[in-house]
Design a protein around this motif. Structure first.
Motif, PDB file in Angstrom:
ATOM      1  N   LEU A 235       3.674 131.939 -66.355  1.00 25.12           N
ATOM      2  CA  LEU A 235       2.289 131.587 -66.771  1.00 25.12           C
ATOM      3  C   LEU A 235       2.470 130.756 -67.900  1.00 25.12           C
ATOM      4  O   LEU A 235       1.964 129.756 -68.105  1.00 25.12           O
ATOM      5  N   HIS A 236       3.529 130.648 -68.853  1.00 27.13           N
ATOM      6  CA  HIS A 236       3.789 129.971 -69.889  1.00 27.13           C
ATOM      7  C   HIS A 236       3.747 128.380 -69.360  1.00 27.13           C
ATOM      8  O   HIS A 236       2.818 127.448 -69.912  1.00 27.13           O
ATOM      9  N   TYR A 237       4.656 128.150 -68.311  1.00 22.07           N
ATOM     10  CA  TYR A 237       4.820 126.912 -67.953  1.00 22.07           C
ATOM     11  C   TYR A 237       3.670 126.371 -67.128  1.00 22.07           C
ATOM     12  O   TYR A 237       3.175 124.969 -67.020  1.00 22.07           O
ATOM     13  N   ARG A 238       2.788 127.149 -66.599  1.00 18.25           N
ATOM     14  CA  ARG A 238       1.456 126.738 -65.978  1.00 18.25           C
ATOM     15  C   ARG A 238       0.566 126.581 -66.800  1.00 18.25           C
ATOM     16  O   ARG A 238      -0.145 125.492 -66.877  1.00 18.25           O
ATOM     17  N   ILE A 239       0.394 127.057 -68.115  1.00 21.80           N
ATOM     18  CA  ILE A 239      -0.485 126.992 -69.111  1.00 21.80           C
ATOM     19  C   ILE A 239      -0.181 125.762 -70.036  1.00 21.80           C
ATOM     20  O   ILE A 239      -1.082 125.016 -70.522  1.00 21.80           O
ATOM     21  N   ALA A 240       1.250 125.512 -70.254  1.00 17.43           N
ATOM     22  CA  ALA A 240       1.700 124.558 -71.304  1.00 17.43           C
ATOM     23  C   ALA A 240       1.013 123.208 -71.253  1.00 17.43           C
ATOM     24  O   ALA A 240       0.739 122.720 -72.481  1.00 17.43           O
ATOM     25  N   PRO A 241       0.906 122.602 -70.256  1.00 17.70           N
ATOM     26  CA  PRO A 241       0.258 121.205 -70.291  1.00 17.70           C
ATOM     27  C   PRO A 241      -1.298 121.213 -70.995  1.00 17.70           C
ATOM     28  O   PRO A 241      -1.354 120.251 -71.762  1.00 17.70           O
ATOM     29  N   SER A 242      -1.994 122.426 -70.711  1.00 16.59           N
ATOM     30  CA  SER A 242      -3.350 122.224 -71.240  1.00 16.59           C
ATOM     31  C   SER A 242      -3.358 122.423 -72.891  1.00 16.59           C
ATOM     32  O   SER A 242      -3.961 122.051 -73.468  1.00 16.59           O
ATOM     33  N   ILE A 243      -2.356 122.940 -73.488  1.00 14.38           N
ATOM     34  CA  ILE A 243      -1.886 123.246 -74.879  1.00 14.38           C
ATOM     35  C   ILE A 243      -1.808 121.729 -75.714  1.00 14.38           C
ATOM     36  O   ILE A 243      -2.273 121.239 -76.538  1.00 14.38           O
TER      37      ILE A 243
END
Length: 291
Positions: A235-243
């Motif tokens: 989940l982290h790596y899926r979300i990370a670009p949005s951060i």
């Protein structure tokens, strides 16, 4: 879950085209958080553009959030500043009904010593009728609350129950976790290193991206707290670009662009902040379309 463990979100303030507070959008936003797994809400933090809000607008926002929340989630209220006497007075005179804790930022601009920071929070602790979470964000305050100082505060100011640690330094965060009492909550204030902090013993996060991706981000934090490392990092790596995207031109410009793409708010900010550029908005929109 116990209050203030897991994912809290720092709510934005939605504005109409005339830059008045959009209470309908705020209500919609709060309900969206409740429906998508968020554990608590933070009202009138930095993300809310609180520096540009009048006293009456702050009261309107507090009332709107309490009504929309209807007692479903714990509420944390931002009260802080760089004049200790003024913060103490606000804590003593504010209507805190319906709130469960205070988030209080370390004094900004003045650049106090560690002793000055300690004495400030000792005064805040003595004045506050609610539990307090200290907020360390050196990038905004120009001073870093060191782990040793937080530990001193944790042990000597009994109603200061935690720290929102936003120095962006995982080594400092780990030292902090190792020093403070076990029941003192170390809460990430940096979305990108939330999961490593949780896995190192942190209690969760007060998040910005969690407001835009509430289900996915809160699922990640819960997985981390439960020791489901593989699931959490997926989940982290899926979300990370949005951060990276939402902070590229400052907060809350990026998260407002993302929330506007979701149809939750209008993309309006008050000066001196401005909306995300056309290029960044396009990149955020593209991320959301492919998420």
């Amino acid at each position: 879950m116990e209050a203030f463990i897991g994912t809290g979100v720092a709510l934005i303030t939605p504005f109409k085209e005339d830059l008045s507070v959009d209470t309908r959008a705020l209500t919609k936003l709060v309900k969206n958080q409740i429906e998508n797994g968020i554990e608590y809400l933070v009202v009138l933090g930095t993300t809310a553009e609180s520096a540009t809000l009048t006293h009456d607008e702050k009261e309107l926002i507090k009332d709107t959030v309490k009504e929309a929340n209807a007692g479903k989630l714990p509420l944390m209220l931002g009260i802080g500043g760089n004049n200790t006497a003024s913060v103490v007075e606000e804590l003593k005179t504010s209507n805190l009904e319906g709130f469960d804790a205070i988030l209080s930022v370390s004094p900004y601009y003045n650049k106090p010593t560690q002793e000055g920071i300690y004495r400030h929070f000792k005064a805040v602790s003595e004045a506050s009728p609610l539990p307090v979470v200290l907020y360390n964000v050196p990038g905004r305050t120009a001073s870093n609350v060191l782990p040793e100082t937080v530990n001193r505060i944790a042990r000597e100011c009994k109603n200061i129950i935690g720290v929102k640690e936003a120095a962006g330094d995982i080594v400092q965060a780990m030292r902090l976790i190792s020093l403070v009492p076990e029941d003192f909550k170390v809460i990430s204030g940096d979305d990108m290193i939330t999961l490593p902090m949780v896995l190192a013993g942190g209690k969760g996060v007060i998040s910005v991206i969690g407001q835009g991706l509430p289900q996915e981000f809160s699922d990640m934090v819960r997985a981390g707290l439960q020791g489901k490392v593989k699931e959490a990092y997926e989940l982290h790596y899926r979300i990370a670009p949005s951060i990276d995207l939402i902070f590229a031109e400052g907060n809350p410009a990026g998260i407002k662009a993302l929330l506007a793409k979701k149809g939750l708010v209008s993309n309006n900010l008050r000066l001196p902040l401005v909306e995300a550029s056309e290029v960044l908005t396009g990149r955020i929109n593209n991320f959301m379309e492919n998420f």
